[in-house]
Design a protein around this motif. Sequence first.
Motif, PDB file in Angstrom:
ATOM      1  N   VAL A 187       0.623 -52.268-134.385  1.00  0.00           N
ATOM      2  CA  VAL A 187      -0.304 -51.132-133.875  1.00  0.00           C
ATOM      3  C   VAL A 187      -1.845 -50.912-134.582  1.00  0.00           C
ATOM      4  N   THR A 188      -1.603 -50.993-136.084  1.00  0.00           N
ATOM      5  CA  THR A 188      -2.859 -50.897-136.749  1.00  0.00           C
ATOM      6  C   THR A 188      -3.921 -51.620-136.301  1.00  0.00           C
ATOM      7  N   VAL A 189      -3.528 -53.010-136.051  1.00  0.00           N
ATOM      8  CA  VAL A 189      -4.525 -54.060-135.776  1.00  0.00           C
ATOM      9  C   VAL A 189      -5.051 -53.438-134.313  1.00  0.00           C
ATOM     10  N   THR A 194       0.117 -50.312-125.324  1.00  0.00           N
ATOM     11  CA  THR A 194       1.163 -51.488-124.837  1.00  0.00           C
ATOM     12  C   THR A 194       0.503 -52.819-124.211  1.00  0.00           C
ATOM     13  N   GLY A 195      -0.682 -52.416-123.115  1.00  0.00           N
ATOM     14  CA  GLY A 195      -1.422 -53.435-122.633  1.00  0.00           C
ATOM     15  C   GLY A 195      -2.117 -54.436-123.738  1.00  0.00           C
ATOM     16  N   ALA A 196      -2.632 -53.709-124.732  1.00  0.00           N
ATOM     17  CA  ALA A 196      -3.441 -54.299-125.975  1.00  0.00           C
ATOM     18  C   ALA A 196      -2.282 -55.359-126.600  1.00  0.00           C
ATOM     19  N   LEU A 197      -1.176 -54.872-127.089  1.00  0.00           N
ATOM     20  CA  LEU A 197      -0.089 -55.534-127.699  1.00  0.00           C
ATOM     21  C   LEU A 197       0.279 -56.706-126.869  1.00  0.00           C
ATOM     22  N   ARG A 198       0.300 -56.649-125.598  1.00  0.00           N
ATOM     23  CA  ARG A 198       0.755 -57.646-124.813  1.00  0.00           C
ATOM     24  C   ARG A 198      -0.409 -58.825-124.829  1.00  0.00           C
ATOM     25  N   GLU A 250      -3.518 -64.559-128.322  1.00  0.00           N
ATOM     26  CA  GLU A 250      -4.001 -65.026-129.658  1.00  0.00           C
ATOM     27  C   GLU A 250      -2.529 -65.502-130.474  1.00  0.00           C
ATOM     28  N   GLY A 251      -1.493 -65.047-129.991  1.00  0.00           N
ATOM     29  CA  GLY A 251      -0.485 -65.596-130.733  1.00  0.00           C
ATOM     30  C   GLY A 251       0.262 -64.378-131.416  1.00  0.00           C
ATOM     31  N   PRO A 252       1.474 -64.173-131.867  1.00  0.00           N
ATOM     32  CA  PRO A 252       2.171 -63.273-132.372  1.00  0.00           C
ATOM     33  C   PRO A 252       1.499 -63.000-133.820  1.00  0.00           C
ATOM     34  N   MET A 253       1.077 -64.008-134.449  1.00  0.00           N
ATOM     35  CA  MET A 253       0.510 -63.872-135.810  1.00  0.00           C
ATOM     36  C   MET A 253      -0.781 -62.903-135.690  1.00  0.00           C
TER      37      MET A 253
END
Length: 287
Positions: free
Chosen positions: A127-129, A145-149, A155-158
Amino acid sequence: MELSMTHPVVKAFMCGSLSGTCSTLLFQPLDLVKTRLQTLHAGAHPGSARVGMVTMILSVVRTEKLLGLWKGISPSFARTIPGVGIYFSTYYSLKQHFFQERTLGAMDAVLLGAGARTVAGVFMLPVTVIKTRFESGKYNYGSVTGALRSVYQTEGPMALFSGLTATLMRDAPFSGIYVMFYSQSKAALPKEISMSTYAPLANFSCGLVSGVLASIITQPADVVKTHVQVNPQLYKRTTDAVRFIYMEHGFQGFFRGAVPRSLRRTMMAAMAWTVYEQMMARVGLRS
């Protein structure tokens, strides 16, 4: 469930979350301005080295209206409300487990503050990212939530853990230094003040001094963290961001955004601790 029946750690979480909500709402504009100042590129913005806090505020208001200063408030809430709750509940748990039987010394306070912040920092890093990207103005996400998805898929989970090293290098020392100065300055207060109705004001003043010192010491790590999280594709390692900042802006580049960040972190920390301690006292717990 009645509050009196709630587990002490849950009470600490609730008190911390409330304090985080108040401070985030008030000081989000300073965080946005700090992020914008740190991500200015000299080549793309002639004279950007001379852009200051007031100039940036006026620029944001002119181009994005007054509410533009609160851009990123959703991810800030998503990060701060549970994040501060996790921090204070972890702080309370560690203090009760390891330091309950003795007075908190300077090194104890450093370890306690740094440990609690490390737990909260790692847990809330995705969430900080997103929060940092919202504030940079370079991304047009519709929701947290849309941004996280979107980041996860493209870009991948990392990518959601980009800047972990710089974040911990900033947050753990900040919290450790802050708690050390704060606890020691509070302990030095005369008893007639710490036991009086002026105690919250005295605690807030101790928090202000502690916040300024901790902010200045950890400012370079905050600049590096911002660069890594806003442009993860440019930096394979944290050292790449350090090299870029130095080559682009010189040594002073590591202190870009220092004024708004110091104001925000100092005021937020002082308010959060003051509200937290008052709330803990009201629910019958020692903070």
